[in-house]
Design a protein around this motif. Structure first.
Motif, short mmCIF file in Angstrom:
data_model
loop_
_atom_site.label_atom_id
_atom_site.label_comp_id
_atom_site.label_asym_id
_atom_site.label_seq_id
_atom_site.Cartn_x
_atom_site.Cartn_y
_atom_site.Cartn_z
N HIS A 196 -23.93 -7.66 1.20
CA HIS A 196 -24.19 -8.98 0.62
C HIS A 196 -25.60 -9.08 0.05
O HIS A 196 -26.14 -10.19 -0.07
N ALA A 197 -26.19 -7.95 -0.30
CA ALA A 197 -27.57 -7.98 -0.81
C ALA A 197 -27.67 -8.81 -2.08
O ALA A 197 -28.73 -9.37 -2.39
N HIS A 198 -26.58 -8.91 -2.86
CA HIS A 198 -26.58 -9.68 -4.09
C HIS A 198 -26.31 -11.16 -3.84
O HIS A 198 -26.37 -11.97 -4.77
N GLU A 199 -25.98 -11.50 -2.60
CA GLU A 199 -25.75 -12.89 -2.18
C GLU A 199 -26.29 -13.04 -0.75
O GLU A 199 -25.55 -13.31 0.18
N PHE A 200 -27.57 -12.84 -0.62
CA PHE A 200 -28.23 -12.70 0.68
C PHE A 200 -27.94 -13.85 1.64
O PHE A 200 -27.51 -13.61 2.78
N PRO A 201 -28.14 -15.11 1.27
CA PRO A 201 -27.89 -16.19 2.23
C PRO A 201 -26.45 -16.20 2.75
O PRO A 201 -26.21 -16.45 3.93
N ALA A 202 -25.49 -15.92 1.86
CA ALA A 202 -24.08 -15.90 2.29
C ALA A 202 -23.85 -14.79 3.30
O ALA A 202 -23.09 -14.96 4.27
N GLY A 203 -24.47 -13.64 3.08
CA GLY A 203 -24.31 -12.54 4.01
C GLY A 203 -24.87 -12.86 5.39
O GLY A 203 -24.27 -12.52 6.41
N ALA B 107 -24.16 -14.68 11.11
CA ALA B 107 -24.34 -15.71 12.12
C ALA B 107 -22.99 -16.17 12.68
O ALA B 107 -22.85 -16.40 13.90
N GLU B 108 -21.99 -16.29 11.82
CA GLU B 108 -20.65 -16.65 12.29
C GLU B 108 -20.07 -15.55 13.17
O GLU B 108 -19.42 -15.81 14.18
N PHE B 109 -20.32 -14.30 12.77
CA PHE B 109 -19.84 -13.13 13.52
C PHE B 109 -20.38 -13.17 14.94
O PHE B 109 -19.64 -13.05 15.92
N TRP B 110 -21.69 -13.35 15.09
CA TRP B 110 -22.31 -13.32 16.40
C TRP B 110 -22.12 -14.63 17.16
O TRP B 110 -22.02 -14.62 18.39
N GLY B 111 -22.08 -15.73 16.44
CA GLY B 111 -21.96 -17.02 17.10
C GLY B 111 -20.61 -17.27 17.73
O GLY B 111 -20.47 -18.15 18.59
N SER B 112 -19.60 -16.52 17.31
CA SER B 112 -18.26 -16.66 17.90
C SER B 112 -17.90 -15.42 18.70
O SER B 112 -16.73 -15.13 18.92
N MET B 113 -18.91 -14.67 19.14
CA MET B 113 -18.70 -13.39 19.81
C MET B 113 -18.15 -13.56 21.22
O MET B 113 -18.38 -14.55 21.90
N PHE B 114 -17.37 -12.58 21.66
CA PHE B 114 -16.98 -12.46 23.05
C PHE B 114 -16.73 -10.99 23.34
O PHE B 114 -16.45 -10.20 22.44
N CYS B 115 -16.87 -10.61 24.59
CA CYS B 115 -16.81 -9.19 24.96
C CYS B 115 -15.50 -8.53 24.56
O CYS B 115 -15.49 -7.35 24.16
N ASP B 116 -14.40 -9.28 24.63
CA ASP B 116 -13.09 -8.72 24.28
C ASP B 116 -13.04 -8.26 22.83
O ASP B 116 -12.17 -7.46 22.46
#
Length: 380
Positions: A64-71, A76-85
Motif C-alpha cells: 500500500h505504499a501508493h496509498e499509505f494511509p489506507a495501508g 490497524a484493523e488487522f491487529w485491532g481485531s486480533m486473537f490467538c486462534d
C-alpha cells in the motif's frame, strides 16, 4: 536517535521493522501517527524491510505504499481485531499434545519419532494471510514510483545464513556477504511464514529445497537489506525499550526454559539491531572526519537513522492483559516456567485484541510525542 544531522531528501528513505511476535502491534501504532503526518498520496518510505512479525507488517506497508494511509488503517484493523486462534491453534488437544509429544520423544531417547516440529501450530496464520493480504499491490506501488523495493529476511537452516528475499524495481541487484545475501523473488505468504517461524515455537517453512526459520536468527546486520535497496535514511520501529532491568537484591531462582527462551528472542530481535546501529554510527563518524575525495574512495555512504522505541517496558503491558491468553497456552507456559515472574515469552504470544490495542495506543502516543523529530527526519 538521529545519526549525524544531515537530512538530504533526494535519496531513498527506508522503514525497518524488526520482529517481536505480538509486540508487532506497537509498530502499527507508531505508523498510525506517521500516517497522520502524511495523510494523502504516497507515504514517506520507498524502501520497506521486515523480519518475523515485522515482515508481515512490512508486506502490508509495501503493498500500500501508493496509498499509505489506507495501508496503515488496514494494518490497524488487522491487529485491532486480533486473537490467538488467528495465529496458531489454541485448542487443548493441539497445544498440550505438542508438549506431551516432546516429552515422549525426549523420554524415549529418540527411539519414538513422535516429537512435533514446533510447540505451536501456525496453520491458521497461513490461511489468514492467504485470505487477507493483497501482495499484488507491491507491483502497483513499484510501477507508480511509490516503492523502490521491499525485503523480508529468513534464516536458511542448511546454508546457515540469512536470506533477504526482495521484490524491487529494475536495477536493484542481488547481493552476497558473509552468511547473508539478497535474493530476488516475487514475495508470497510462504516467505512471510518463513521469516516469522520463531525457533522451536512455530514450524520452519520450506522455500525451494531448503527449510527456513525466523530471519533474526542469522541476520548479523539487520540494516543491510535497506542499504542494499538504496536507502540513505532509515527509520526503525523497535519492539523493546532500552531501560536496563535492575540488579537483583537477593539470590534469584535458576531461570526456567521459557524465561531463557524469552531472553533469546530479545537477543534475536533487538541486540543484533542495536549492534548494527552502533556500527553504522561509527562509520558515519569516520566519514564525517575525512575529506569528500577520501570518502568517495571508501565506497561507504553516510546513512541517517531514527529509532522509535517503546516508552514503557512492554512486559508491564503484558502483565495487565495476561488473563486474555487462552488457557491451554497459559498452562503450557506455566509448565515451562514462563508465567508470572517474567512476561517475555508471553509478550510474544499474546495475540489478543485488548493487548494489541494497548500496544497500538502506546505506539501512537510515542509517535505523536516525537512528531517533530519524525517530520524533520522524513521531510515534507
Amino acid at each position: 536517535m538521529v545519526s549525524g544531522g544531515r537530512h538530504e531528501q533526494a535519496g531513498h528513505c527506508a522503514l525497518v521493522l524488526p520482529g517481536g511476535g505480538a509486540r508487532g502491534a506497537y509498530q502499527v501504532g507508531v505508523l498510525r501517527a506517521i500516517a497522520e503526518l502524511y495523510p494523502a498520496g504516497h507515504g514517506p518510505f520507498n524502501v520497506v524491510c521486515g523480519t518475523s512479525a515485522g515482515a508481515i507488517n512490512a508486506a502490508v506497508v509495501a503493498s500500500h505504499a501508493h496509498e499509505f494511509p489506507a495501508g496503515i488503517e488496514r494494518l490497524a484493523e488487522f491487529w485491532g481485531s486480533m486473537f490467538c486462534d488467528r495465529i496458531y491453534r489454541t485448542d487443548a488437544l493441539t497445544v498440550l499434545g505438542s508438549g506431551l509429544r516432546w516429552a515422549l520423544g525426549l523420554g524415549s531417547g529418540g527411539l519414538l519419532d513422535v516429537a512435533p516440529r514446533a510447540l505451536l501450530d501456525n496453520a491458521p496464520l497461513r490461511e489468514f494471510l492467504g485470505r487477507t493480504l493483497q501482495l499484488e499491490g507491491i507491483d502497483t506501488a513499484i510501477a507508480e514510483g511509490a516503492l523502490r523495493g521491499v525485503a523480508v529476511t529468513a534464516s536458511g537452516y542448511t546454508r546457515a545464513g540469512a536470506v533477504s528475499f526482495f521484490q524491487a524495481a529494475e536495477g536493484v541487484e542481488p547481493w552476497r556477504r558473509h552468511r547473508r545475501e539478497g535474493v530476488a523473488a516475487r514475495l508470497g505468504v510462504p516467505h512471510l511464514l518463513a521469516s516469522a517461524a520463531l525457533p522451536m515455537i512455530f514450524p520452519a517453512e520450506r522455500l525451494g529445497d531448503e527449510w527456513f526459520g525466523d530471519g533474526g536468527m542469522r541476520m548479523s546486520a539487520p540494516l543491510s537489506p535497506a542499504i542494499h535497496l538504496g536507502a540513505d535514511r532509515i527509520l526503525v520501529i523497535a519492539t523493546r525499550d532500552e531501560h536496563p532491568d535492575p540488579e537483583p537484591t537477593a539470590p534469584t531462582r535458576y531461570p526456567p526454559p521459557a524465561e531463557i527462551a524469552g531472553y533469546l528472542l530479545d537477543t534475536i530481535f533487538m541486540d543484533t539491531l542495536n549492534a548494527d546501529l552502533a556500527r553504522l554510527n561509527r562509520v558515519n563518524r569516520t566519514l564525517s572526519l575525512i575529506s569528500e575525495e577520501r570518502r568517495t574512495e571508501t565506497h561507504l555512504n553516510y546513512i541517517d537513522t531514527l529509532v522509535i522505541r517503546p516508552s514503557r517496558d512492554l512486559r508491564d503491558v503484558t502483565a495487565g492483559h495476561a488473563v486474555d491468553i487462552p488457557w491451554a497456552v497459559k498452562l503450557l507456559l506455566r509448565s515451562l516456567g514462563g508465567w508470572g515472574r517474567d512476561w517475555r515469552m508471553a509478550s510474544y504470544l499474546l495475540f489478543e485484541a485488548p493487548y494489541c490495542q494497548a500496544l497500538m495506543e502506546l505506539g501512537y502516543a510515542d509517535g505523536m510525542a516525537q512528531q517533530r523529530r519524525i517530520r524533520d527526519f522524513l521531510g515534507g
